[in-house]
Structures are given as structure tokens and as C-alpha cells.
Design a protein around this motif. Structure first.
Motif, PDB file in Angstrom:
ATOM      1  N   ARG A 289       0.750  -1.368  -0.037  1.00 62.42           N
ATOM      2  CA  ARG A 289       0.079   0.016   0.047  1.00 62.42           C
ATOM      3  C   ARG A 289       0.951   1.124  -0.018  1.00 62.42           C
ATOM      4  N   ALA A 290       1.902   1.384   0.744  1.00 61.60           N
ATOM      5  CA  ALA A 290       2.592   2.572   0.965  1.00 61.60           C
ATOM      6  C   ALA A 290       3.600   2.876  -0.414  1.00 61.60           C
ATOM      7  N   VAL A 291       4.014   1.680  -0.969  1.00 66.72           N
ATOM      8  CA  VAL A 291       4.534   1.726  -2.401  1.00 66.72           C
ATOM      9  C   VAL A 291       3.669   2.222  -3.142  1.00 66.72           C
ATOM     10  N   LEU A 292       2.526   1.792  -3.431  1.00 73.48           N
ATOM     11  CA  LEU A 292       1.620   2.508  -4.549  1.00 73.48           C
ATOM     12  C   LEU A 292       1.144   3.662  -4.170  1.00 73.48           C
ATOM     13  N   ARG A 293       0.965   4.307  -2.978  1.00 72.12           N
ATOM     14  CA  ARG A 293       0.827   5.369  -2.447  1.00 72.12           C
ATOM     15  C   ARG A 293       1.780   6.502  -2.927  1.00 72.12           C
ATOM     16  N   ALA A 294       3.300   5.937  -2.611  1.00 71.95           N
ATOM     17  CA  ALA A 294       4.128   6.909  -2.961  1.00 71.95           C
ATOM     18  C   ALA A 294       4.380   6.876  -4.626  1.00 71.95           C
ATOM     19  N   GLN A 295       3.926   5.913  -5.372  1.00 77.61           N
ATOM     20  CA  GLN A 295       4.133   5.862  -6.873  1.00 77.61           C
ATOM     21  C   GLN A 295       2.859   6.617  -7.553  1.00 77.61           C
ATOM     22  N   GLY A 296       1.887   7.060  -6.608  1.00 75.78           N
ATOM     23  CA  GLY A 296       0.885   7.783  -7.192  1.00 75.78           C
ATOM     24  C   GLY A 296      -0.586   7.061  -7.412  1.00 75.78           C
ATOM     25  N   PHE A 297      -0.394   5.896  -7.309  1.00 74.85           N
ATOM     26  CA  PHE A 297      -1.650   4.946  -7.218  1.00 74.85           C
ATOM     27  C   PHE A 297      -2.729   5.152  -6.412  1.00 74.85           C
ATOM     28  N   ALA A 298      -3.906   4.986  -6.994  1.00 79.39           N
ATOM     29  CA  ALA A 298      -5.098   5.216  -6.035  1.00 79.39           C
ATOM     30  C   ALA A 298      -5.807   3.900  -5.427  1.00 79.39           C
ATOM     31  N   GLN A 299      -5.132   2.715  -5.970  1.00 80.68           N
ATOM     32  CA  GLN A 299      -5.831   1.695  -5.483  1.00 80.68           C
ATOM     33  C   GLN A 299      -5.383   1.275  -4.171  1.00 80.68           C
ATOM     34  N   HIS A 300      -6.014   0.533  -3.365  1.00 80.05           N
ATOM     35  CA  HIS A 300      -5.593   0.242  -2.071  1.00 80.05           C
ATOM     36  C   HIS A 300      -5.896  -1.593  -1.869  1.00 80.05           C
ATOM     37  N   PRO A 301      -4.437  -1.915  -1.952  1.00 78.88           N
ATOM     38  CA  PRO A 301      -4.481  -3.415  -1.447  1.00 78.88           C
ATOM     39  C   PRO A 301      -5.211  -3.985  -0.141  1.00 78.88           C
ATOM     40  N   CYS A 302      -5.653  -5.069  -0.161  1.00 76.14           N
ATOM     41  CA  CYS A 302      -6.356  -5.785   0.797  1.00 76.14           C
ATOM     42  C   CYS A 302      -5.862  -6.962   1.297  1.00 76.14           C
ATOM     43  N   LEU A 303      -6.190  -7.290   2.630  1.00 70.72           N
ATOM     44  CA  LEU A 303      -5.744  -8.685   3.316  1.00 70.72           C
ATOM     45  C   LEU A 303      -7.140  -9.228   3.859  1.00 70.72           C
ATOM     46  N   TYR A 304      -7.403 -10.538   3.422  1.00 74.92           N
ATOM     47  CA  TYR A 304      -8.338 -11.190   4.097  1.00 74.92           C
ATOM     48  C   TYR A 304      -7.875 -12.765   4.182  1.00 74.92           C
ATOM     49  N   CYS A 305      -8.063 -12.906   5.782  1.00 67.90           N
ATOM     50  CA  CYS A 305      -7.552 -14.124   6.447  1.00 67.90           C
ATOM     51  C   CYS A 305      -7.849 -14.191   7.808  1.00 67.90           C
ATOM     52  N   SER A 306      -7.733 -15.193   8.394  1.00 68.10           N
ATOM     53  CA  SER A 306      -8.083 -15.426   9.837  1.00 68.10           C
ATOM     54  C   SER A 306      -6.997 -14.429  10.584  1.00 68.10           C
ATOM     55  N   ASP A 307      -7.397 -14.107  11.938  1.00 68.01           N
ATOM     56  CA  ASP A 307      -6.516 -13.468  12.804  1.00 68.01           C
ATOM     57  C   ASP A 307      -5.053 -14.081  12.562  1.00 68.01           C
ATOM     58  N   GLU A 308      -5.048 -15.436  13.016  1.00 72.13           N
ATOM     59  CA  GLU A 308      -3.697 -16.041  13.249  1.00 72.13           C
ATOM     60  C   GLU A 308      -2.821 -15.776  11.790  1.00 72.13           C
ATOM     61  N   ASN A 309      -3.565 -15.935  10.724  1.00 73.18           N
ATOM     62  CA  ASN A 309      -2.722 -15.871   9.359  1.00 73.18           C
ATOM     63  C   ASN A 309      -2.329 -14.545   9.184  1.00 73.18           C
ATOM     64  N   ALA A 310      -2.902 -13.358   9.493  1.00 69.77           N
ATOM     65  CA  ALA A 310      -2.686 -12.207   9.245  1.00 69.77           C
ATOM     66  C   ALA A 310      -1.242 -12.045   9.561  1.00 69.77           C
ATOM     67  N   ASP A 311      -0.838 -12.348  10.693  1.00 68.27           N
ATOM     68  CA  ASP A 311       0.609 -12.177  11.058  1.00 68.27           C
ATOM     69  C   ASP A 311       1.543 -13.356  10.834  1.00 68.27           C
ATOM     70  N   ALA A 312       0.903 -14.432  10.234  1.00 73.89           N
ATOM     71  CA  ALA A 312       1.853 -15.355   9.834  1.00 73.89           C
ATOM     72  C   ALA A 312       2.757 -15.057   8.810  1.00 73.89           C
ATOM     73  N   PRO A 313       3.821 -15.613   8.508  1.00 75.15           N
ATOM     74  CA  PRO A 313       4.865 -15.330   7.732  1.00 75.15           C
ATOM     75  C   PRO A 313       4.270 -15.709   5.913  1.00 75.15           C
ATOM     76  N   PHE A 314       4.553 -14.703   4.986  1.00 75.80           N
ATOM     77  CA  PHE A 314       3.970 -14.844   3.740  1.00 75.80           C
ATOM     78  C   PHE A 314       4.566 -15.901   3.123  1.00 75.80           C
ATOM     79  N   LEU A 315       3.769 -16.781   2.660  1.00 74.42           N
ATOM     80  CA  LEU A 315       4.321 -18.283   2.078  1.00 74.42           C
ATOM     81  C   LEU A 315       5.383 -19.053   2.931  1.00 74.42           C
ATOM     82  N   TRP A 316       5.084 -18.759   4.151  1.00 67.55           N
ATOM     83  CA  TRP A 316       5.646 -19.970   5.122  1.00 67.55           C
ATOM     84  C   TRP A 316       4.638 -20.546   5.876  1.00 67.55           C
ATOM     85  N   ARG A 317       4.975 -21.653   6.178  1.00 66.75           N
ATOM     86  CA  ARG A 317       3.950 -22.370   7.321  1.00 66.75           C
ATOM     87  C   ARG A 317       4.850 -22.270   8.537  1.00 66.75           C
TER      88      ARG A 317
END
Length: 323
Positions: A289-317
Motif C-alpha cells: 500500500r505504501a509503495v503504491l501510494r508513493a508511486q501515485g496510484f489510487a488503488q488500495h490492496p487488501c488482506l483477507y484471512c484469519s487473525d492468526e494468518n494475518a501475522d503469519a509469514p508470507f508463503l511460510w508455514r
């Protein structure tokens, strides 16, 4: 690789060449992601299936082929496995008349043959996962927020402030509903505004589950996950927004050498700038989100998942705790 530790991926890039819906950066997006999966995240190249609509591609990303690839991946999954689906292409929203309820809209991706894959299809894939595996979806497409039906929002329009930016010149990765309807009706020659009728006529049993169920079945509670599940969605934008596709000329003006999707490129930047760190899913989306904002894009990436998976490592179990 030991049992239950596989890393499996399906990467789909749809540029829709020689059509009025042509995009430019989608194939570049998934080729770049394949390299990152292998070099950074330890995916075996044999376990990364690539579907593109480039000339000469052996397997085109039709709706049937994409769903078949995803089904094979889910069927192979065991506890401890990491599953990943990266989609780069058009998205859309489909009005859903609900039995005795207000009109709703379903999110969908648009394979190269327009055989839509909807949020309901992804929900059923996630519901089939064996316990202890995970299924991460990164969708760089318009209206991709909420693409796993009924998944919990962690970062999105209801959980984070929308910090707008000055919109850059780009092609949106969306095909409006009326354009979809016009295209499909030109194939079926049926005079109806019900898109499900056209999709069923064109694709039969290969059409989305969304269009093969009655209104009563669509409203039934059986589609609800009974507990937090292992589906993780990183969407390029909110459900009502569009995602940017940067053409070669626009990309060159921005300092890049080739076309790309804004969200896919932002994720690549975040991963490069954090080499050696295991970022959480929440950190990846917030940083993108911060990268896109700095580049001037208006879109807002989102995250949907369980509370546990929100803070789990990206692409790691995470390793299971010792009992």
C-alpha cells in the motif's frame, strides 16, 4: 522433500492479446513471481504450474484449465504444505439476485475465454484444504477485494483508512459487467440479461459453481466457513476499485523497462527491499500500500484471512509447537 512440506503454485497471466480488452503486464507479473518463488521461497520449479495466453503457450488460461490446475494443487495438499495462486488479469463484479434479500455483487476473475471463476469457487477450494496446509491467493485484478467468499477482512475498506493518491495514467484491469454480457450473448445468441444463462450455455458443467446453483442454494449458510480457515487473500485493490496495468510506454515513463501490474510490481519491490526477512502477510500488504501510494496510484490492496494468518509469514508455514 519430506511429506507435508511441499510448496505448490499455480501462476496465471492473461493479457488477452488482439482483443479490445488487451492488457500488457500480466505475463511479466507471473514470470517475475515464478523467479521469486524458486529463488527466495524454495519452490521446486516442477511444482510451479504456469498458464499464460502468450502466443505458443502449451496450456491456455481458460476457466476450465485454471480450475483444473487449482483442483490438482488442492488435491495434492497435505498438512504442512504451502499452496499459492497468483492471478494477473481482468476482474469483474457480477450482480447476484438473492432470494428475499437485497441485490449483492460477487467478485470474479476473467480467464482468457471469459469462463468466470467467482469468489464462491475460491471459497469451496479453501474449504477442501487439509488441516494444517495454507492457500495464499495474490490477485492483481480489478474488484479483487473479497475474492475468497466470506473470508475475514484484516486490511480493507472497513479496517483501514483509505489514503487516496493522485491517479496515474493506466489501463484498469476490469471488464465491466455489461461488456461481459455483450460478449457472451454474441456467442450464445440468447436474448437475456442473465449472465448465468450465457455461461451455462457456453461452458455447461465447467461454468462457475455460482451459476449452477439455485437462488435458495446461493443463500444457504452451508457456504460459511465454520471456523477460521487457511485461506489467505492479498488483493490488488478493494472490491469497488480497479487495479492498474502499466503499458510499456507508461512503465518506461515511470522508470521501469517493461509493462507490469501495479500491485504485482509493488509486492516485488517490498520483497526485494526486505531480502532475508520473513514478512508477515499483514506487512506485505501494508508495505505494498505504501509503495503504491508513493508511486501515485489510487488503488488500495487488501488482506483477507484469519487473525492468526494475518501475522503469519508470507508463503511460510510456522513450525507447529511442541506438545
Amino acid at each position: 522433500m519430506e511429506k507435508g512440506k511441499k510448496r505448490l503454485a499455480v501462476l496465471v497471466g492473461c493479457n488477452y492479446p488482439n482483443t479490445q480488452y488487451e492488457l500488457h503486464g500480466c505475463i511479466n507479473d507471473v514470470l517475475a513471481m515464478r523467479e521469486v518463488l524458486v529463488k527466495r521461497f524454495g519452490f521446486d520449479p516442477q511444482n510451479v504450474e504456469l498458464l499464460m495466453d502468450a502466443p505458443g503457450s502449451p496450456v491456455l488460461p481458460t476457466g476450465t484449465n485454471v480450475k483444473a490446475a487449482l483442483d490438482r494443487m488442492v488435491d495434492r495438499a497435505e498438512a504442512g504444505d504451502v499452496l499459492f495462486f497468483h492471478y494477473s488479469g481482468h476482474g469483474t463484479r457480477i450482480p447476484r439476485p438473492r432470494h428475499k434479500l437485497p441485490l449483492w455483487q460477487d467478485e470474479a476473475i476473467v480467464p482468457c475465454d471469459f469462463n468466470l471463476i467467482t469468489d464462491m469457487d475460491f471459497r469451496h477450494m479453501v474449504n477442501r484444504l487439509p488441516k494444517g496446509s495454507s492457500f495464499t491467493i495474490l490477485s492483481d485484478s480489478c474488484h479483487s477485494g473479497g475474492l475468497i467468499d466470506k473470508e475475514k477482512e484484516q486490511i480493507g475498506p472497513y479496517t483501514a483508512l483509505c489514503d487516496g493518491g493522485a491517479s496515474l495514467s493506466h489501463a484498469p484491469r476490469t471488464i465491466p459487467f455489461n461488456s461481459l454480457l455483450h460478449h457472451l450473448s454474441s456467442l450464445t445468441k440468447i436474448n437475456t440479461s442473465d449472465i448465468g444463462t450465457h455461461l451455462l450455455e457456453c461452458f455447461g458443467s465447467e461454468a462457475s459453481l455460482r451459476f449452477r446453483r439455485t437462488l435458495e442454494e446461493l443463500d444457504a449458510p452451508i457456504d460459511l466457513p465454520v471456523k477460521p480457515d487457511e485461506g489467505i487473500l492479498l488483493s490488488g485493490c478493494q472490491a469497488e476499485e480497479t487495479s492498474a496495468d502499466m503499458s510499456p510506454s507508461a512503465a518506461a515513463a515511470g522508470g521501469a523497462g517493461k509493462a507490469y501490474g501495479a500491485f504485482s510490481n509493488a509486492v516485488q519491490i517490498v520483497l526485494r527491499e526486505n531480502a532475508g526477512r520473513r514478512l508477515s502477510n499483514r506487512e506485505v500488504v501494508a508495505a505494498a500500500r505504501a509503495v503504491l501510494r508513493a508511486q501515485g496510484f489510487a488503488q488500495h490492496p487488501c488482506l483477507y484471512c484469519s487473525d492468526e494468518n494475518a501475522d503469519a509469514p508470507f508463503l511460510w508455514r510456522p513450525e507447529p509447537a511442541e506438545e
